[in-house]
Scaffold this motif. Sequence first.
Motif, PDB file in Angstrom:
ATOM      1  N   SER A  69       0.828  -1.210   0.000  1.00 15.06           N
ATOM      2  CA  SER A  69       0.000   0.000   0.000  1.00 15.06           C
ATOM      3  C   SER A  69       0.859   1.255   0.000  1.00 15.06           C
ATOM      4  N   GLU A  70       1.928   1.257   0.790  1.00 13.69           N
ATOM      5  CA  GLU A  70       2.810   2.426   0.833  1.00 13.69           C
ATOM      6  C   GLU A  70       3.511   2.654  -0.497  1.00 13.69           C
ATOM      7  N   LEU A  71       3.842   1.564  -1.190  1.00 12.36           N
ATOM      8  CA  LEU A  71       4.499   1.677  -2.491  1.00 12.36           C
ATOM      9  C   LEU A  71       3.505   1.824  -3.639  1.00 12.36           C
ATOM     10  N   GLU A  72       2.209   1.766  -3.330  1.00 11.20           N
ATOM     11  CA  GLU A  72       1.128   1.874  -4.324  1.00 11.20           C
ATOM     12  C   GLU A  72       1.220   0.773  -5.376  1.00 11.20           C
ATOM     13  N   VAL A  73       1.484  -0.442  -4.918  1.00 16.76           N
ATOM     14  CA  VAL A  73       1.549  -1.594  -5.826  1.00 16.76           C
ATOM     15  C   VAL A  73       0.667  -2.722  -5.306  1.00 16.76           C
ATOM     16  N   GLN A  74      -0.477  -2.376  -4.709  1.00 17.15           N
ATOM     17  CA  GLN A  74      -1.368  -3.397  -4.177  1.00 17.15           C
ATOM     18  C   GLN A  74      -1.833  -4.359  -5.264  1.00 17.15           C
ATOM     19  N   PHE A  75      -1.851  -3.906  -6.509  1.00 14.72           N
ATOM     20  CA  PHE A  75      -2.356  -4.728  -7.608  1.00 14.72           C
ATOM     21  C   PHE A  75      -1.474  -5.936  -7.894  1.00 14.72           C
ATOM     22  N   LEU A  76      -0.268  -5.971  -7.348  1.00 16.37           N
ATOM     23  CA  LEU A  76       0.628  -7.092  -7.628  1.00 16.37           C
ATOM     24  C   LEU A  76       0.066  -8.415  -7.123  1.00 16.37           C
ATOM     25  N   THR A  77      -0.767  -8.376  -6.112  1.00 16.40           N
ATOM     26  CA  THR A  77      -1.344  -9.607  -5.572  1.00 16.40           C
ATOM     27  C   THR A  77      -2.693  -9.935  -6.212  1.00 16.40           C
ATOM     28  N   ASP A  78      -3.103  -9.150  -7.185  1.00 10.00           N
ATOM     29  CA  ASP A  78      -4.392  -9.360  -7.846  1.00 10.00           C
ATOM     30  C   ASP A  78      -4.183 -10.165  -9.121  1.00 10.00           C
ATOM     31  N   GLU A  79      -4.690 -11.398  -9.140  1.00 13.79           N
ATOM     32  CA  GLU A  79      -4.525 -12.255 -10.314  1.00 13.79           C
ATOM     33  C   GLU A  79      -5.324 -11.739 -11.502  1.00 13.79           C
ATOM     34  N   CYS A  80      -6.361 -10.939 -11.256  1.00 12.86           N
ATOM     35  CA  CYS A  80      -7.162 -10.379 -12.352  1.00 12.86           C
ATOM     36  C   CYS A  80      -6.492  -9.178 -12.997  1.00 12.86           C
ATOM     37  N   ASP A  81      -5.362  -8.740 -12.441  1.00  9.23           N
ATOM     38  CA  ASP A  81      -4.650  -7.591 -12.989  1.00  9.23           C
ATOM     39  C   ASP A  81      -3.584  -8.010 -13.998  1.00  9.23           C
ATOM     40  N   THR A  82      -3.349  -9.293 -14.169  1.00  9.31           N
ATOM     41  CA  THR A  82      -2.264  -9.759 -15.015  1.00  9.31           C
ATOM     42  C   THR A  82      -2.552  -9.494 -16.484  1.00  9.31           C
ATOM     43  N   VAL A  83      -1.481  -9.487 -17.276  1.00 10.32           N
ATOM     44  CA  VAL A  83      -1.613  -9.298 -18.718  1.00 10.32           C
ATOM     45  C   VAL A  83      -2.457 -10.420 -19.316  1.00 10.32           C
ATOM     46  N   LEU A  84      -2.251 -11.646 -18.835  1.00 14.44           N
ATOM     47  CA  LEU A  84      -3.009 -12.775 -19.340  1.00 14.44           C
ATOM     48  C   LEU A  84      -4.500 -12.611 -19.065  1.00 14.44           C
ATOM     49  N   ALA A  85      -4.850 -12.055 -17.900  1.00 16.87           N
ATOM     50  CA  ALA A  85      -6.261 -11.837 -17.576  1.00 16.87           C
ATOM     51  C   ALA A  85      -6.886 -10.819 -18.528  1.00 16.87           C
ATOM     52  N   TYR A  86      -6.140  -9.741 -18.837  1.00 13.11           N
ATOM     53  CA  TYR A  86      -6.643  -8.748 -19.779  1.00 13.11           C
ATOM     54  C   TYR A  86      -6.810  -9.341 -21.174  1.00 13.11           C
ATOM     55  N   GLU A  87      -5.858 -10.180 -21.594  1.00 10.75           N
ATOM     56  CA  GLU A  87      -5.953 -10.816 -22.909  1.00 10.75           C
ATOM     57  C   GLU A  87      -7.165 -11.739 -22.983  1.00 10.75           C
ATOM     58  N   ASN A  88      -7.386 -12.516 -21.932  1.00 11.02           N
ATOM     59  CA  ASN A  88      -8.551 -13.402 -21.917  1.00 11.02           C
ATOM     60  C   ASN A  88      -9.854 -12.613 -21.934  1.00 11.02           C
ATOM     61  N   LYS A  89      -9.890 -11.491 -21.208  1.00 15.12           N
ATOM     62  CA  LYS A  89     -11.094 -10.654 -21.198  1.00 15.12           C
ATOM     63  C   LYS A  89     -11.338 -10.059 -22.580  1.00 15.12           C
ATOM     64  N   GLY A  90     -10.262  -9.611 -23.232  1.00  4.69           N
ATOM     65  CA  GLY A  90     -10.417  -9.062 -24.576  1.00  4.69           C
ATOM     66  C   GLY A  90     -10.909 -10.103 -25.563  1.00  4.69           C
ATOM     67  N   THR A  91     -10.420 -11.331 -25.432  1.00  8.50           N
ATOM     68  CA  THR A  91     -10.859 -12.408 -26.319  1.00  8.50           C
ATOM     69  C   THR A  91     -12.333 -12.714 -26.125  1.00  8.50           C
ATOM     70  N   SER A  92     -12.775 -12.774 -24.871  1.00  7.41           N
ATOM     71  CA  SER A  92     -14.190 -13.056 -24.597  1.00  7.41           C
ATOM     72  C   SER A  92     -15.082 -11.921 -25.087  1.00  7.41           C
ATOM     73  N   ASP A  93     -14.613 -10.660 -24.963  1.00 10.93           N
ATOM     74  CA  ASP A  93     -15.392  -9.524 -25.457  1.00 10.93           C
ATOM     75  C   ASP A  93     -15.527  -9.570 -26.975  1.00 10.93           C
ATOM     76  N   GLN A  94     -14.433  -9.961 -27.669  1.00 15.66           N
ATOM     77  CA  GLN A  94     -14.493 -10.049 -29.124  1.00 15.66           C
ATOM     78  C   GLN A  94     -15.456 -11.136 -29.570  1.00 15.66           C
ATOM     79  N   GLU A  95     -15.465 -12.259 -28.850  1.00 18.49           N
ATOM     80  CA  GLU A  95     -16.392 -13.327 -29.204  1.00 18.49           C
ATOM     81  C   GLU A  95     -17.837 -12.879 -29.013  1.00 18.49           C
ATOM     82  N   THR A  96     -18.083 -12.059 -27.972  1.00 17.61           N
ATOM     83  CA  THR A  96     -19.434 -11.543 -27.750  1.00 17.61           C
ATOM     84  C   THR A  96     -19.837 -10.590 -28.858  1.00 17.61           C
ATOM     85  N   ASP A  97     -18.884  -9.726 -29.305  1.00 18.83           N
ATOM     86  CA  ASP A  97     -19.180  -8.770 -30.367  1.00 18.83           C
ATOM     87  C   ASP A  97     -19.442  -9.463 -31.696  1.00 18.83           C
TER      88      ASP A  97
END
Length: 326
Positions: free
Chosen positions: A225-253
Amino acid sequence: RNFRCDCGNSKFENLQCKLLPEKGKVNSGNKYNDNFFGLYCTCKRPYPDPEDEIPDEMIQCIVCEDWFHGRHLGAVPPESGDFHEMVCQACMEHCPFLWAYASQLAVPPLTKVTSVEDEGIVLNVEESEEQKKEIKTESGPVHQETEEGKPTDQLNEPSTSSSSSCPQSINTLILIQTVPKSEESVCKLKELQSKPFLKKDTATFWPSNWRSKLCTCEACLKMYSELEVQFLTDECDTVLAYENKGTSDQETDRRDPLMDTLSSMNRVQQVELICEYNDLKTELTDYLRRFADEGTVVKREDIQHFFEEFQSRKRRRTNRMQYYCS
């Protein structure tokens, strides 16, 4: 990650944000870096760079989210399939605790101490002697209590050979009960920092599951929190998670709403809907072609007039239909 829309604040007059009407005049969450001005990497050059003739891929740092040339990271990036995320040199300096994890998790792991003077590697052991003594004293009572417990177990132990397996289970139970609370939640970071590890002025590369192995004790969470990197422990913040979300959004579109509607109908309804759709498409195309040929603008009134005429023709066709029964 830190970007927020500016609508509704002091940068725009008479414009209210539709998502957050109560938004303040200044958006403190916004952190504009050079990327917003089209500049990337430590070289602060645009991408693609018309003056750069060296073929090189850009890799994004997961902490600062800036993009870097592979040759400007201070280390040769591993093969693309060997790592999933990268932390740049500046962010490694901002988060020095990551070097302790890099000794085991980085790709490749920084564990071998070879030619220290030639490579300019700094051997960094952040655990002080006083902290080591504290660790020893914390582990001392466990041994004392178990040693004190042994005579008691021996006195209570029956002399028959059939009960020889019982004292082992009793000893195990005593060991579990006498472990201090401070040792129940051991800090993974302190354990790694108690061992020698390498610290280099380079970027680091990490595998896909490395975030799940970061310590989440109370002290480490406070440090994040002091270093403002709380997201490091968030598995949904990973590059792979964003790629999977983008793929699912494209399939919906890519899904056709007409086909979704047809799948929920019976055969007769499907045929009727397809015929009506084809009639509408043909008549609307012919209607709009007149505007294109004349070079005139299609107005709202024209579209309303078309659909009124289309509905009128449809009713006339329906009223003239004759049904026969056998």
